[in-house]
Design a protein around this motif. Structure first.
Motif, mmCIF file in Angstrom:
data_model
loop_
_atom_site.group_PDB
_atom_site.id
_atom_site.type_symbol
_atom_site.label_atom_id
_atom_site.label_comp_id
_atom_site.label_asym_id
_atom_site.label_seq_id
_atom_site.Cartn_x
_atom_site.Cartn_y
_atom_site.Cartn_z
ATOM 1 N N ALA A 274 -10.788 11.691 -16.220
ATOM 2 C CA ALA A 274 -11.317 13.048 -16.339
ATOM 3 C C ALA A 274 -10.866 13.916 -15.163
ATOM 4 N N GLU A 275 -10.809 13.328 -13.964
ATOM 5 C CA GLU A 275 -10.325 14.073 -12.797
ATOM 6 C C GLU A 275 -8.876 14.516 -13.004
ATOM 7 N N LYS A 276 -8.040 13.587 -13.482
ATOM 8 C CA LYS A 276 -6.638 13.924 -13.743
ATOM 9 C C LYS A 276 -6.529 15.004 -14.824
ATOM 10 N N LEU A 277 -7.402 14.903 -15.809
ATOM 11 C CA LEU A 277 -7.397 15.872 -16.907
ATOM 12 C C LEU A 277 -7.676 17.279 -16.382
ATOM 13 N N ARG A 278 -8.698 17.403 -15.547
ATOM 14 C CA ARG A 278 -9.044 18.717 -14.999
ATOM 15 C C ARG A 278 -7.978 19.216 -14.037
ATOM 16 N N HIS A 279 -7.358 18.287 -13.317
ATOM 17 C CA HIS A 279 -6.330 18.677 -12.355
ATOM 18 C C HIS A 279 -5.162 19.382 -13.035
ATOM 19 N N GLN A 280 -4.817 18.967 -14.246
ATOM 20 C CA GLN A 280 -3.698 19.598 -14.945
ATOM 21 C C GLN A 280 -4.169 20.688 -15.911
ATOM 22 N N GLY A 281 -5.470 21.011 -15.866
ATOM 23 C CA GLY A 281 -5.983 22.108 -16.670
ATOM 24 C C GLY A 281 -6.017 21.826 -18.156
ATOM 25 N N SER A 282 -6.342 20.571 -18.511
ATOM 26 C CA SER A 282 -6.344 20.176 -19.929
ATOM 27 C C SER A 282 -7.726 19.726 -20.362
ATOM 28 N N GLN A 283 -7.865 19.554 -21.679
ATOM 29 C CA GLN A 283 -9.062 18.972 -22.275
ATOM 30 C C GLN A 283 -8.619 17.910 -23.273
ATOM 31 N N THR A 284 -9.503 16.959 -23.534
ATOM 32 C CA THR A 284 -9.179 15.888 -24.471
ATOM 33 C C THR A 284 -10.058 15.978 -25.706
ATOM 34 N N ARG A 285 -9.489 15.525 -26.832
ATOM 35 C CA ARG A 285 -10.251 15.520 -28.078
ATOM 36 C C ARG A 285 -10.543 14.107 -28.567
ATOM 37 N N ALA A 286 -10.056 13.091 -27.820
ATOM 38 C CA ALA A 286 -10.309 11.706 -28.237
ATOM 39 C C ALA A 286 -10.189 10.786 -27.031
ATOM 40 N N VAL A 287 -10.979 9.716 -27.052
ATOM 41 C CA VAL A 287 -10.993 8.737 -25.954
ATOM 42 C C VAL A 287 -10.719 7.358 -26.529
ATOM 43 N N LEU A 288 -9.705 6.685 -25.997
ATOM 44 C CA LEU A 288 -9.378 5.313 -26.405
ATOM 45 C C LEU A 288 -9.794 4.359 -25.291
ATOM 46 N N VAL A 289 -10.435 3.267 -25.677
ATOM 47 C CA VAL A 289 -10.818 2.215 -24.729
ATOM 48 C C VAL A 289 -10.234 0.896 -25.218
ATOM 49 N N PHE A 290 -9.681 0.108 -24.295
ATOM 50 C CA PHE A 290 -9.143 -1.198 -24.681
ATOM 51 C C PHE A 290 -9.564 -2.261 -23.680
ATOM 52 N N LEU A 291 -9.598 -3.498 -24.162
ATOM 53 C CA LEU A 291 -9.834 -4.685 -23.338
ATOM 54 C C LEU A 291 -8.710 -5.670 -23.604
ATOM 55 N N LYS A 292 -8.380 -6.478 -22.607
ATOM 56 C CA LYS A 292 -7.344 -7.494 -22.783
ATOM 57 C C LYS A 292 -7.817 -8.814 -22.200
ATOM 58 N N SER A 293 -7.672 -9.849 -22.989
ATOM 59 C CA SER A 293 -7.888 -11.203 -22.467
ATOM 60 C C SER A 293 -6.588 -11.674 -21.827
ATOM 61 N N ASN A 294 -6.625 -12.842 -21.235
ATOM 62 C CA ASN A 294 -5.466 -13.347 -20.488
ATOM 63 C C ASN A 294 -4.558 -14.155 -21.415
ATOM 64 N N ARG A 295 -3.433 -13.531 -21.846
ATOM 65 C CA ARG A 295 -2.529 -14.211 -22.779
ATOM 66 C C ARG A 295 -1.795 -15.377 -22.123
ATOM 67 N N HIS A 296 -1.856 -15.449 -20.788
ATOM 68 C CA HIS A 296 -1.219 -16.567 -20.091
ATOM 69 C C HIS A 296 -2.142 -17.787 -20.009
ATOM 70 N N ARG A 297 -3.323 -17.666 -20.598
ATOM 71 C CA ARG A 297 -4.269 -18.789 -20.635
ATOM 72 C C ARG A 297 -4.497 -19.194 -22.092
ATOM 73 N N PRO A 298 -3.555 -19.952 -22.677
ATOM 74 C CA PRO A 298 -3.707 -20.356 -24.085
ATOM 75 C C PRO A 298 -4.896 -21.274 -24.316
ATOM 76 N N ASP A 299 -5.465 -21.827 -23.233
ATOM 77 C CA ASP A 299 -6.634 -22.683 -23.375
ATOM 78 C C ASP A 299 -7.904 -21.883 -23.623
ATOM 79 N N LEU A 300 -7.826 -20.557 -23.482
ATOM 80 C CA LEU A 300 -8.988 -19.701 -23.692
ATOM 81 C C LEU A 300 -8.827 -18.912 -24.987
ATOM 82 N N PRO A 301 -9.947 -18.582 -25.659
ATOM 83 C CA PRO A 301 -9.850 -17.753 -26.875
ATOM 84 C C PRO A 301 -9.324 -16.362 -26.530
ATOM 85 N N GLN A 302 -8.458 -15.832 -27.395
ATOM 86 C CA GLN A 302 -7.801 -14.554 -27.145
ATOM 87 C C GLN A 302 -8.412 -13.443 -28.001
#
Length: 443
Positions: A274-302
Motif C-alpha cells: 500500500a505504501e508503494k501504491l501511494r508513492h506512485q499515486g495509484s489505487q488498486t482494484r484487486a488484491v492477490l494473496v499466495f502461500l508457498k510450501s517448500n517444493r524442495h522438501r518432497p517428504d512434506l505435503p505440498q
C-alpha cells in the motif's frame, strides 16, 4: 553517447566502505535467510567459490577465517546505490538506473577526448565520494556500452574506463574477441542457434543483415545487430513510470503452519504494498494473496494456493487493502501444511487522479474518502520523517517464523540512527562469520 557505470562487486564493496579491514579479503554476501552466496568479491571468486554455493558448505572455511560471509543488507546497499546515482547526476541530467549496481548515463555533444576525460572524472569521483569502485564504458548504443564496460573491467590497461566508437579498428578487434554469449541480451540457447548459422562472435553478429536476423529470430535480436553497428534502438523504461502491479513477498526464516504468524506476514506485505501504491499515486482494484510450501522438501505435503479479492472500489488505503488480504488468507489457508513463503500482489492499478467516482456517492462518502486519503498521507509523512515502520497497523513479533534470518548482517550505517557508527568505539576484528561493526568515517 551512452555511458554505463557499473559498481565493482557492489555488495562486497558496500561492506568494505564501512569495514576497511575486509579490503583484500575473500568476502561473500548471502541470500535471504543466509541460504547461499549471491555476491562475491574478486578474492572469493579466485578461490573457486561459485555463485549460488550453499552457505553451509562453506562453514569450515568460515571457521578457519579464510573467508568472510555476511548476511544481505539491502537497506544499506539501496542507500549506497542512491549515493552513487547522486554523484552521477552532478555530471548528467540523464541517469537511468538499470539495476542496483548499474546505471546508464547520457552524454550528448561531447567529442571523444572530452568524453574520455569526463569518464575518468566519473571513475575517480564516484570512488572518492562514496567509496564504491566503478568501471565506466561509453559508446553510441547501450549494447556497445555494455561491451565497453566489460572491457574496462576485464582489461587492466584501460584503467577502469573504455570509450568505443563503431568505426574504430579497436572496436572491431574487441567485437572479434567477444563470444556471442557475452553480448547483452543473447542467451545461451540463442547462441546455439546462431552457431548453426556460422555466427560465433559479436563481430559476426554485427556483420549480419539486421532484417534477415529479425525475420529468422526476433525483432529484439534485429535491434541488437543494429546497436552493434552503432544505431541506438533500445530505450530504458522511465524509472518514474507507474508500475502496473505491485508485488511484496518474502521467504520465511523457517517454515510455519501457524495462522497467526501467516497473518502477521501478510499484514506486513499488504502495508508495504500500500505504501508503494501511494508513492506512485495509484489505487488498486484487486488484491492477490499466495502461500508457498517448500517444493524442495518432497517428504512434506505440498500446497501452494492463491486467490484474488476484488475491492468494492479502487483504493490505496492500507486498512482496506489489509482487510482484503486477510480475507484472502482465510479463504486459502488449510491446516496440515507448512509454508515457507507468502506474498501480496496489488492488481488492476489505476492512477488516482483518473478514479471514476460513482454518481450514487453522497457528500458523506466523498468526505470519508478525503479523510482516509489525508490519514494515509499523514502516516506516510511520519514514516518518511521518523523511519519506515514507525507508525504501522499491528506489531510484528521479532521471533516470528516468517522473519528473515540474518544472523551476520552488518549495521545499516546510513539509514538507522541507532546503528550509526560511534566514534571512539574499540576496534574489533571480524567474527568467524565475517560480520563486524567497525567502520571508517568518510567525509
Amino acid at each position: 553517447m551512452i555511458g554505463l557505470v557499473d559498481c565493482n562487486n557492489f555488495y562486497a564493496s558496500c561492506e568494505r566502505v564501512f569495514d576497511p579491514r575486509l579490503e583484500g579479503r575473500p568476502v561473500g554476501v548471502m541470500s535471504n535467510n543466509d541460504g547461499c552466496v549471491i555476491a562475491r568479491s574478486q578474492e572469493l571468486k579466485a578461490l573457486g567459490i561459485e555463485m549460488g554455493t550453499p552457505a553451509f558448505q562453506l562453514q569450515s572455511l568460515v571457521r578457519e577465517g579464510r573467508i568472510h560471509l555476511l548476511s544481505s543488507n539491502y537497506e544499506l546497499y539501496g542507500d549506497m546505490s542512491a549515493r552513487v546515482r547522486d554523484v552521477l547526476e552532478e555530471y548528467s541530467a540523464g541517469v537511468e538506473p538499470y539495476s542496483i549496481d548499474e546505471m546508464f548515463v547520457r552524454f550528448d555533444g561531447f567529442d571523444r577526448n572530452a568524453m574520455l576525460a569526463l569518464s575518468r572524472t566519473l571513475h575517480r569521483n564516484v570512488r572518492k565520494f562514496t567509496g564504491i569502485p566503478v568501471c565506466v564504458g561509453v559508446a553510441p548504443t547501450r549494447t556497445l556500452a555494455k561491451l565497453a564496460n566489460r572491457t574496462a573491467k576485464k582489461r587492466p590497461e584501460f584503467g577502469g574506463v573504455c570509450v568505443l566508437e563503431p568505426a574504430e579498428v579497436g572496436t572491431q578487434r574487441l567485437l572479434e574477441d567477444t563470444p556471442l554469449g557475452d553480448v547483452w541480451g543473447v542467451g545461451h540457447r540463442l547462441v546455439e542457434r546462431l552457431a548453426l548459422q556460422g555466427l560465433h562472435t559479436a563481430w559476426d553478429l554485427r556483420c549480419a543483415d539486421p532484417r534477415a536476423i529479425g525475420q529468422r529470430y526476433s525483432v529484439v535480436l534485429e535491434r541488437t545487430v543494429r546497436e552493434l553497428q552503432g544505431t541506438p534502438c533500445f530505450e530504458m523504461n522511465d524509472p518514474d513510470d507507474a508500475r502496473q502491479r505491485i508485488m511484496t513477498s518474502r521467504s520465511f526464516g523457517r517454515m510455519t503452519n501457524d495462522m497467526n504468524e501467516l497473518k502477521d506476514a501478510i499484514r506486513q506485505h499488504a502495508q508495504r504494498g500500500a505504501e508503494k501504491l501511494r508513492h506512485q499515486g495509484s489505487q488498486t482494484r484487486a488484491v492477490l494473496v499466495f502461500l508457498k510450501s517448500n517444493r524442495h522438501r518432497p517428504d512434506l505435503p505440498q500446497y501452494s494456493p492463491s486467490t484474488i479479492i476484488e475491492l468494492p472500489e479502487p483504493t490505496s488505503d492500507s486498512r482496506e487493502i489489509l482487510a482484503a488480504a486477510h480475507q484472502a488468507l482465510e479463504r486459502i489457508y488449510l491446516r496440515g501444511y507448512r509454508f515457507m513463503k507468502a506474498g501480496v500482489m496489488l492488481l488492476d492499478l489505476i492512477d488516482q487522479p483518473r478514479e471514476q467516482l460513482s454518481l450514487l456517492d453522497s457528500e458523506a462518502d466523498i468526505a470519508r474518502r478525503e479523510r482516509n486519503q489525508q490519514l494515509m498521507a499523514t502516516l506516510d509523512a511520519m514514516n518518511q520523517k521518523m523511519g519506515r515502520g514507525t507508525v504501522r497497523l499491528g506489531v510484528a513479533r521479532p521471533d516470528a517464523a516468517w522473519q528473515l534470518r540474518c544472523a551476520h548482517r552488518s549495521s545499516r550505517y546510513t539509514t538507522r540512527w541507532q546503528e550509526l557508527k560511534r566514534l571512539g568505539s574499540p576496534p574489533r576484528l571480524p567474527t568467524t562469520s565475517g560480520a563486524t561493526q567497525e567502520t571508517r568515517q568518510r567525509h
